[in-house]
Motif scaffolding. Structure first.
Motif, mmCIF file in Angstrom:
data_model
loop_
_atom_site.group_PDB
_atom_site.id
_atom_site.type_symbol
_atom_site.label_atom_id
_atom_site.label_comp_id
_atom_site.label_asym_id
_atom_site.label_seq_id
_atom_site.Cartn_x
_atom_site.Cartn_y
_atom_site.Cartn_z
ATOM 1 N N THR A 139 -3.819 -0.311 2.133
ATOM 2 C CA THR A 139 -3.831 -1.419 3.102
ATOM 3 C C THR A 139 -3.353 -2.713 2.454
ATOM 4 O O THR A 139 -2.579 -3.478 3.050
ATOM 5 C CB THR A 139 -5.257 -1.629 3.654
ATOM 6 N N GLU A 140 -3.784 -2.917 1.243
ATOM 7 C CA GLU A 140 -3.390 -4.102 0.479
ATOM 8 C C GLU A 140 -1.877 -4.102 0.231
ATOM 9 O O GLU A 140 -1.185 -5.111 0.420
ATOM 10 C CB GLU A 140 -4.155 -4.098 -0.854
ATOM 11 N N ALA A 141 -1.378 -2.935 -0.181
ATOM 12 C CA ALA A 141 0.057 -2.784 -0.459
ATOM 13 C C ALA A 141 0.880 -3.078 0.797
ATOM 14 O O ALA A 141 1.887 -3.803 0.757
ATOM 15 C CB ALA A 141 0.345 -1.375 -0.948
ATOM 16 N N LYS A 142 0.421 -2.547 1.917
ATOM 17 C CA LYS A 142 1.092 -2.739 3.198
ATOM 18 C C LYS A 142 1.182 -4.234 3.550
ATOM 19 O O LYS A 142 2.259 -4.739 3.873
ATOM 20 C CB LYS A 142 0.251 -2.001 4.253
ATOM 21 N N ASP A 143 0.043 -4.903 3.427
ATOM 22 C CA ASP A 143 0.016 -6.344 3.713
ATOM 23 C C ASP A 143 0.941 -7.109 2.789
ATOM 24 O O ASP A 143 1.677 -7.992 3.217
ATOM 25 C CB ASP A 143 -1.409 -6.900 3.546
ATOM 26 N N LYS A 144 0.890 -6.736 1.529
ATOM 27 C CA LYS A 144 1.715 -7.438 0.546
ATOM 28 C C LYS A 144 3.197 -7.252 0.865
ATOM 29 O O LYS A 144 3.985 -8.191 0.765
ATOM 30 C CB LYS A 144 1.410 -6.933 -0.872
ATOM 31 N N PHE A 145 3.549 -6.036 1.268
ATOM 32 C CA PHE A 145 4.947 -5.771 1.608
ATOM 33 C C PHE A 145 5.395 -6.606 2.804
ATOM 34 O O PHE A 145 6.428 -7.279 2.755
ATOM 35 C CB PHE A 145 5.151 -4.283 1.901
ATOM 36 N N LEU A 167 8.072 -7.898 11.718
ATOM 37 C CA LEU A 167 8.158 -6.812 12.692
ATOM 38 C C LEU A 167 8.975 -5.659 12.121
ATOM 39 O O LEU A 167 8.607 -4.489 12.235
ATOM 40 C CB LEU A 167 8.804 -7.307 13.984
ATOM 41 N N HIS A 168 10.088 -6.015 11.526
ATOM 42 C CA HIS A 168 10.952 -5.000 10.956
ATOM 43 C C HIS A 168 10.234 -4.234 9.840
ATOM 44 O O HIS A 168 10.253 -3.010 9.797
ATOM 45 C CB HIS A 168 12.252 -5.625 10.451
ATOM 46 N N ALA A 169 9.584 -4.987 8.970
ATOM 47 C CA ALA A 169 8.838 -4.376 7.864
ATOM 48 C C ALA A 169 7.791 -3.414 8.405
ATOM 49 O O ALA A 169 7.679 -2.267 7.947
ATOM 50 C CB ALA A 169 8.175 -5.465 7.020
ATOM 51 N N LEU A 170 7.046 -3.876 9.403
ATOM 52 C CA LEU A 170 5.982 -3.053 9.984
ATOM 53 C C LEU A 170 6.519 -1.751 10.569
ATOM 54 O O LEU A 170 5.981 -0.667 10.323
ATOM 55 C CB LEU A 170 5.268 -3.860 11.071
ATOM 56 N N MET A 225 9.596 2.103 0.222
ATOM 57 C CA MET A 225 9.665 1.243 -0.963
ATOM 58 C C MET A 225 10.753 1.727 -1.929
ATOM 59 O O MET A 225 11.495 0.930 -2.491
ATOM 60 C CB MET A 225 8.328 1.222 -1.717
ATOM 61 N N GLU A 226 10.835 3.054 -2.074
ATOM 62 C CA GLU A 226 11.853 3.597 -2.977
ATOM 63 C C GLU A 226 13.256 3.322 -2.448
ATOM 64 O O GLU A 226 14.148 2.919 -3.198
ATOM 65 C CB GLU A 226 11.616 5.087 -3.200
ATOM 66 N N GLY A 227 13.412 3.516 -1.154
ATOM 67 C CA GLY A 227 14.710 3.222 -0.537
ATOM 68 C C GLY A 227 15.089 1.758 -0.698
ATOM 69 O O GLY A 227 16.211 1.431 -1.101
ATOM 70 N N LEU A 228 14.137 0.888 -0.425
ATOM 71 C CA LEU A 228 14.422 -0.539 -0.551
ATOM 72 C C LEU A 228 14.744 -0.911 -1.982
ATOM 73 O O LEU A 228 15.619 -1.740 -2.239
ATOM 74 C CB LEU A 228 13.241 -1.368 -0.048
ATOM 75 N N SER A 229 14.040 -0.316 -2.911
ATOM 76 C CA SER A 229 14.330 -0.560 -4.324
ATOM 77 C C SER A 229 15.793 -0.293 -4.627
ATOM 78 O O SER A 229 16.444 -1.077 -5.318
ATOM 79 C CB SER A 229 13.485 0.343 -5.215
ATOM 80 N N ASN A 265 8.482 -2.752 -7.271
ATOM 81 C CA ASN A 265 8.064 -1.835 -8.334
ATOM 82 C C ASN A 265 6.561 -1.603 -8.317
ATOM 83 O O ASN A 265 6.108 -0.480 -8.469
ATOM 84 C CB ASN A 265 8.500 -2.364 -9.703
ATOM 85 N N ASP A 266 5.811 -2.677 -8.106
ATOM 86 C CA ASP A 266 4.362 -2.530 -7.963
ATOM 87 C C ASP A 266 4.031 -1.633 -6.781
ATOM 88 O O ASP A 266 3.217 -0.726 -6.883
ATOM 89 C CB ASP A 266 3.704 -3.898 -7.696
ATOM 90 N N LEU A 267 4.685 -1.934 -5.650
ATOM 91 C CA LEU A 267 4.309 -1.277 -4.403
ATOM 92 C C LEU A 267 4.643 0.210 -4.391
ATOM 93 O O LEU A 267 3.937 0.996 -3.773
ATOM 94 C CB LEU A 267 4.954 -1.977 -3.214
ATOM 95 N N LYS A 268 5.697 0.582 -5.065
ATOM 96 C CA LYS A 268 6.018 2.010 -5.035
ATOM 97 C C LYS A 268 5.158 2.803 -6.005
ATOM 98 O O LYS A 268 5.288 4.024 -6.079
ATOM 99 C CB LYS A 268 7.513 2.248 -5.217
ATOM 100 N N ALA A 269 4.259 2.106 -6.689
ATOM 101 C CA ALA A 269 3.378 2.787 -7.631
ATOM 102 C C ALA A 269 2.069 3.282 -6.998
ATOM 103 O O ALA A 269 1.288 3.960 -7.665
ATOM 104 C CB ALA A 269 3.068 1.869 -8.806
#
Lengths: 166, 166
Positions: free
Chosen positions: B4-10, B30-33, A132-136, A113-117
């Motif tokens: 960039t922060e969001a990407k890392d966090k994900f 790897l999959h996430a990336l 992010m929306e898809g994963l949500s 939820n944070d990330l899709k914002a």
DNA sequence: GTTTATTTTCAATTATTTTTGAAACTATAA
DNA sequence: TTATAGTTTCAAAAATAATTGAAAATAAAC
């Protein structure tokens, strides 16, 4: 197949399956052992049967209690503590679903939820937001499914419905 | 939050979640990336982004292909191989369900079928048999649920139904 | 054919997780 | 109160899993 052999195979198989799902072997084996034991067991009993140390037994028995899968039982006149597994297997399933949901799904839902914002300016950010929306929605689906299991008791309809997809 | 922060966090969050479900961190990362990358990536790219070795990248990219979650892509005139993730997130979910079912559920179903076939003479054996039967039904339920996910595309009804339990 | 770019493999290393076992703790009994 | 039975804790050891990196394999280009 011999009963003793069957028992060993079960404990072994359950331990292996658990490992693949991120649960440690001793915990799974302790659970398996108590599940098939008609009698409450002491720490000594399980230590001997599974050939594990006192510390290992103590810690994993506690974890199993935290998961709501086994209970402590006291016997009159006995100083030792006895353990029994929850024998209603659907209750066990519900309990596992409940705990995994609480420990793993819920935190991820919040992060997503944070990330899709974030605001999507670059193409990368747009793609990111889309994912992010898809994963949500997928995680939401998993969450709903677990909830369905958790409330299966109240929802006879649910289990009937799933049978359609056999 | 910064992109960039969001990407890392994900990538970080996904890796942690995967670990709890018995999947190794590199594979999940790897999959996430690749999921959030709008462009196909080379081995070099992912090595650099995740700071992992060539061997690690190679092995986990192959595993991801075995799981049907990413594809190799060739670019005209380029000798290197590029990787792209399956972007349809529901297809990803179905693929994961399919593979876990095949690798983990199916073998357990077979073992349980063997184990519930022992003849129950002693009370221990009777309890054992009872537990095996109970587990069979729970595992069967899990199997059906995974199948429901796997066939969700064909079964629009399924997803609608589950929404009821929100 | 040979050279060169790229990928894969796998033994060795490193990191992580699990288990041990003995000391500390708790609670009951004498 | 002190002794005793039983349980928990946690630092160290062992086991397991993941990662590295360089050699071997593969395959395209010459």
């Amino acid at each position: 197949m011999e009963f003793t052999e069957a028992k060993d195979k079960f404990i072994q198989t359950w331990g292996t399956l658990a490992t693949q799902w991120g649960i440690n072997r001793s915990m799974a084996q302790l659970h398996a052992l108590l599940l098939i034991s008609p009698e409450p067991m002491t720490t000594e009993d399980v230590m001997e049967q599974l050939q594990i140390s006192r510390g290992n037994a103590s810690m994993n028995l506690r974890d199993l209690m935290d998961w709501g899968l086994i209970y402590k039982q006291l016997k009159a006149g006995e100083r030792k503590e006895f353990y029994v597994a929850e024998k209603d297997i659907w209750k066990v399933a519900r309990q596992v679903a409940k705990e995994r949901r609480r420990r793993e799904i819920t935190p991820v839902v919040e992060v997503l939820n944070d990330l899709k914002a974030i605001d999507a300016t670059t193409p990368e950010a747009q793609e990111f937001k889309r994912v992010m929306e898809g994963l949500s929605s997928v995680v939401g689906f998993a969450d709903n499914t677990l909830n369905a299991v958790i409330r299966a008791e109240e929802n006879w309809l649910m289990s009937q419905f799933l049978k359609v997809f056999r």
